[in-house]
Design a protein around this motif. Sequence first.
Motif, PDB file in Angstrom:
ATOM      1  N   PHE A  40       0.907  -1.263  -0.008  1.00 37.93           N
ATOM      2  CA  PHE A  40       0.171  -0.146  -0.072  1.00 37.93           C
ATOM      3  C   PHE A  40       0.904   1.308   0.012  1.00 37.93           C
ATOM      4  O   PHE A  40       1.922   1.249   0.610  1.00 37.93           O
ATOM      5  N   PRO A  41       0.640   2.317  -0.968  1.00 41.80           N
ATOM      6  CA  PRO A  41       1.384   3.417  -0.605  1.00 41.80           C
ATOM      7  C   PRO A  41       1.255   3.984   0.426  1.00 41.80           C
ATOM      8  O   PRO A  41       0.477   4.120   1.426  1.00 41.80           O
TER       9      PRO A  41
ATOM     10  N   PHE B 146       8.027  -0.539  -5.742  1.00 40.23           N
ATOM     11  CA  PHE B 146       8.151   0.459  -6.812  1.00 40.23           C
ATOM     12  C   PHE B 146       9.476   0.652  -7.097  1.00 40.23           C
ATOM     13  O   PHE B 146       9.450   0.612  -8.727  1.00 40.23           O
TER      14      PHE B 146
ATOM     15  N   ILE C 250       3.535  -7.061 -12.293  1.00 40.92           N
ATOM     16  CA  ILE C 250       2.318  -6.510 -11.878  1.00 40.92           C
ATOM     17  C   ILE C 250       1.262  -7.428 -11.504  1.00 40.92           C
ATOM     18  O   ILE C 250       0.669  -7.238 -10.544  1.00 40.92           O
TER      19      ILE C 250
ATOM     20  N   ILE D 186      -1.132  -7.366  -8.182  1.00 43.47           N
ATOM     21  CA  ILE D 186      -2.512  -7.551  -8.180  1.00 43.47           C
ATOM     22  C   ILE D 186      -2.924  -9.126  -7.094  1.00 43.47           C
ATOM     23  O   ILE D 186      -3.767  -8.886  -6.491  1.00 43.47           O
TER      24      ILE D 186
ATOM     25  N   VAL E  90       6.098  13.013  -1.272  1.00 43.87           N
ATOM     26  CA  VAL E  90       4.649  13.213  -1.056  1.00 43.87           C
ATOM     27  C   VAL E  90       4.704  14.755  -0.856  1.00 43.87           C
ATOM     28  O   VAL E  90       5.072  15.413  -0.075  1.00 43.87           O
TER      29      VAL E  90
ATOM     30  N   PHE F 203       2.086  10.465  -7.267  1.00 40.58           N
ATOM     31  CA  PHE F 203       2.212   9.498  -6.162  1.00 40.58           C
ATOM     32  C   PHE F 203       1.622   9.765  -5.093  1.00 40.58           C
ATOM     33  O   PHE F 203       0.845   8.994  -4.313  1.00 40.58           O
TER      34      PHE F 203
ATOM     35  N   TYR G  65      -2.047   9.135  -5.904  1.00 38.75           N
ATOM     36  CA  TYR G  65      -2.189   7.596  -5.603  1.00 38.75           C
ATOM     37  C   TYR G  65      -2.538   7.372  -4.290  1.00 38.75           C
ATOM     38  O   TYR G  65      -3.122   6.389  -3.896  1.00 38.75           O
ATOM     39  N   LEU G  66      -1.512   7.674  -3.440  1.00 39.23           N
ATOM     40  CA  LEU G  66      -1.618   7.319  -1.910  1.00 39.23           C
ATOM     41  C   LEU G  66      -2.898   7.800  -1.349  1.00 39.23           C
ATOM     42  O   LEU G  66      -3.568   7.049  -0.622  1.00 39.23           O
TER      43      LEU G  66
ATOM     44  N   GLU H 276      -5.819   5.615  -2.782  1.00 43.83           N
ATOM     45  CA  GLU H 276      -6.098   4.324  -2.095  1.00 43.83           C
ATOM     46  C   GLU H 276      -6.528   4.367  -0.588  1.00 43.83           C
ATOM     47  O   GLU H 276      -7.037   3.636  -0.332  1.00 43.83           O
ATOM     48  N   ILE H 277      -6.332   5.461   0.136  1.00 43.79           N
ATOM     49  CA  ILE H 277      -6.584   5.591   1.425  1.00 43.79           C
ATOM     50  C   ILE H 277      -8.188   5.765   1.490  1.00 43.79           C
ATOM     51  O   ILE H 277      -8.715   5.077   2.336  1.00 43.79           O
TER      52      ILE H 277
ATOM     53  N   MET I 290      -9.370  -1.781  -6.109  1.00 49.84           N
ATOM     54  CA  MET I 290      -7.856  -2.437  -5.988  1.00 49.84           C
ATOM     55  C   MET I 290      -7.512  -2.867  -7.072  1.00 49.84           C
ATOM     56  O   MET I 290      -6.230  -2.728  -7.277  1.00 49.84           O
TER      57      MET I 290
ATOM     58  N   LYS J  26      -4.113  -1.380  -8.843  1.00 50.96           N
ATOM     59  CA  LYS J  26      -2.906  -2.180  -8.991  1.00 50.96           C
ATOM     60  C   LYS J  26      -2.507  -2.613 -10.318  1.00 50.96           C
ATOM     61  O   LYS J  26      -1.341  -2.425 -10.732  1.00 50.96           O
TER      62      LYS J  26
ATOM     63  N   LEU K 186      -0.774   1.420 -11.014  1.00 50.24           N
ATOM     64  CA  LEU K 186       0.669   1.235 -10.621  1.00 50.24           C
ATOM     65  C   LEU K 186       1.681   1.159 -11.851  1.00 50.24           C
ATOM     66  O   LEU K 186       2.576   1.834 -11.866  1.00 50.24           O
TER      67      LEU K 186
ATOM     68  N   MET L 172       2.061   4.633 -13.267  1.00 50.64           N
ATOM     69  CA  MET L 172       2.852   5.503 -12.617  1.00 50.64           C
ATOM     70  C   MET L 172       4.390   5.115 -12.940  1.00 50.64           C
ATOM     71  O   MET L 172       5.218   6.071 -13.036  1.00 50.64           O
TER      72      MET L 172
ATOM     73  N   LEU M 263       7.526  12.541 -11.060  1.00 53.16           N
ATOM     74  CA  LEU M 263       5.874  12.490 -11.174  1.00 53.16           C
ATOM     75  C   LEU M 263       5.200  13.479 -10.767  1.00 53.16           C
ATOM     76  O   LEU M 263       3.882  13.584 -10.514  1.00 53.16           O
TER      77      LEU M 263
END
Lengths: 534, 497
Positions: free
Chosen positions: A391-392, A401, A419, A423, B74, B136, B139-140, B143-144, B173, B177, B181, B184, B194
């Motif tokens: 998870f990022p 990464f 990849i 998944i 970040v 990034f 994306y972070l 996902e949260i 998800m 993914k 991903l 990116m 990025l």
Amino acid sequence: MENYLILNTLNFPILSLLLIIPVVGAIVAMFLRGETLLKYWALAVTLVTTLVSLPLWTNFDKTTAKYQFVELRHWFPALKLDFVIGVDGISVLLVLLTTLVMPLCVLCSWTYIKTRWKEFVIVTLLMETAMLGVFVSLNTVLFYIFWEGMLVPMYLIIAIWGGARKDYASIKFFLYTFTGSIFLLVAIIAMFIKTGTFFIPELMDHSYSFAFQMWVFLACAIGFAIKMPMFPFHTWLPAAHVEAPVAGSVILASILLKMGGYGFLRFCLPMAPAATVYCMPYLLALSLISIVVGGYLALGQSDIKKLIAYSSVGHMGFVTLGIFLLNDAGIKGAMLQMLNHGVTTGALFILIGIIYERTHSRELSDNNKLGMFMPIYVTFLGIFSLSSLAFPGTNSFVGEFLVLFGAFQDFPLVGAISILGAILAAAYMLRMLQKMVWDDSDGHAHHGHDDHGDGESHALFDCNAREFIQLAFLTIFVFWIGLHPTPLLDMMDSSVAHLLHQIDAGSVMPEAVEHGSTHHALLENAGTWIKNLF
Amino acid sequence: MNTIITSKIIITMLIPMITGLLVMVSGKKPNLRDSWSTIGAILTFVSVLSFLPVIQGGDQLQFTLFELYPGITVKLNLDPLGTIFALVASFLWILASLYCVGYMRGLDEHAQTRFYVCYAVSVGAAMGAAFAGNLFTLYLFYEIVSIFTYPLVMHHQDKEGYAGAKKYIIYLMFTSKAFLLPAMVIIYVLCGTLDFNSASIAHGIFPADADRFVVGITYLLCLFGFAKAGIMPLHNWLPDAMVAPTPVSALLHAVVVVKVGVFSICRVMLSIFGTDILNETGLGLMTAYFVSFTILTASVIALTKTNLKARLAYSTVSQLSYIVLGVAMLTPNSITGGLIHIANHAFAKITLFFAAGCIFVASGKKDISEMGGLAKQMPFTMVAFGLASLSMIGVPPVGGFVTKWYLALGTMDIHNWILLCVLMVSSLLNAGYFVPVVLKAFFGKPLPADEGLTTSLEGRPLIMFMVIPLVITGVVSVLIGVYPNLFLDLINLMVKS
């Protein structure tokens, strides 16, 4: 010899102390009586080792690829065999990982191990010395001694404190790893005959013929691939993990599996660079298979420990993938991924140990709806599961990464296949999380909260302070590495650059270039080939 | 344009997170807990508002929190696009937090603390996405949002809830993914960074000599990676996620979650690829045609749904694609139309969902066929519902009209009559599925059981908590149709640069 080394400048012999303290601790433990005393003794010894190892972090010189904190003692002059230990950017973090994880192994066994505490303490401490020895040895004989030295304590941990099928698992573990080591020994002796030295940096600098490199590479690679474990040598791991007690699983996952990756970086790549380049496509393929097969098998498991064990196969696939990409991002990513796996999977095994102590079952279906009863436990489970699926913002993301970056840089097709692993990781981890935290789909609650009156005996109390400390400690690393990995990457920097230089310089041999380039061309052209389809 | 480095912009993201913590510790005292939510929401809105003058002055705010690897950080960067989204989402959170009190207590829902914690953190993560300064970071937070809205979708913890939530997380998800991903990573390989190009929407960050084929693949990966945007064929999670309590459907599935998806797509199109590259490769127009399919198909499906929330869900799928359509046409007018729809759709759709939830709590009705004559019992609710429907259809002077006006101008700028037809047909379809609901409520025959009931259902205190927010959002969706200048000016700052 000295131009490879920077002698220890601290005012105490830090690496020797790291090796000696656990052994002395084990000897003293022989004379101690009483379970409680032994527990605290083991904890104290491992904690002291941790404290002693901390200067490695603060005093490490990031600007050089030479071996640091070196201690050199003459040992067998006749064989030109010296006792020489030191660390560089590749091994220092693994040493620190080992010293940091060992106190947790004692803590997580606190109530889990119920019999023979004295033996457990002795075996665990000897194990620590052996593991640290592997990472600090700069001499192939020393390396091999420690390498084999790990085998017996680990065998005992599984065989004495293991689960129902401990005999099968421990023998399988022993036979697999031992077979691998035999090949390693052959390679070590062959190199000694060829060069007349056991000293690792000198072995790296010697240039061998391509055929010889191939043999050395294959012999070492089999040993390390089994340890890793890489497909198709991975079958010992689930068995060992499932039967091992929680401390055994943590040691296995956090540290033992890293030996394989470390071996590749220390032996195969620098000593047989031409062979490495030649074999790279095959190892990349095996890594990809490990990633996909590990993930796929993890998806179908109902035993939580098996699930995590197969997920390790997948994660280790990412490590070997990174290593054999042979570029900066790939190798750094692989090394970071080794640390991450140590932190995250170690924590997951601790978590499984905690729940096993309460429900006496490792089945997913017996451990569901925990969210209602154990909120703190579930929070940690969530953090480490997310970390495991990269998870990022968590540690594994950075490693994954970097490996993906390395892959897409040179071989987009390899990246695209890997990849799949990412998944699958999301799939099996979220499945596990969902089932453990919420789901009660088969309708029977095992915890005796609602319908049975005997709730007292297996009441699901939440994490206690001891468990909380272990998990909180590892959580710090999850976010620290996840958000600020720069100090770690800086420590690897010079050594990785040096390693890449060794590979570049060593692989420019006419025969290797010829073989290697065809494979490279195949991989590189795969992208263009697909492109032409459109 | 100046970039001002200031750590102040972390506050907007932190307030909701801290709110989540406070809610968690005060879980045993419902009144205190629920007031934390409202206070947090107000503070979040105020903090966004305080940055507004700077942004309107043409400057941007920036702050880098962590560096993971050179070029991967970040990093927060507030620009006009992010401001629009943050303003809308934080303002609506205030109303939604009031509405939640009425809804959750009205139905006596379980696990309310968990609900409020996840709610606050999701909004906070959406703020983070709005403020994201590079892919990034986006994306972070993306996902949260996925993770923290999962417990909200399965809130009821029944079979339907688990199934809906499972689908939800698998869709989100898997796509992130499998597509996002690698996208990116490829962008990082090609560009070495990025970071968004927030100075100009024309140029993007790709080097001029980047392989157009790879750029195209990356673009497609991004388009499908943000499944939250509900573009067909990856829209299926949205109707199933409607098993969640209505405040979740309202704020999250009309504003926060889906808008994070659409916002991310717009962001990637404008600040990573840039209009030049999209124009040159024809990817823009291709996207426009592609989302046109979603606009029309989802509207047709909405016509067939008799459950009010399901109809609203498909309407959301359709309306979200307007935003992408606008940006994909790549003209200043169309981009204006698309981006302003982020606000217009948010206000209108949240009103509609609020109304649906209010109807359910007050009368227990979910199906449109049961709602005959309901306007007599719930006049305010149904008037607001009517206003919001007008916005969805695009009738002046309600917000949606501004969107359609600019989108139509955009189609004329590129002389594309197909897309103009799509707009017209979809407006008709919108009318087709909203007008019957309104007509039924005002002029329809009540069910035999409800015959002769004229007592107001809106008088109870808890119901008031729901009616007042939905009246406000309904009124605001008219106001931003009459005075769209606030948002137009912000968009102009981007488009003109």
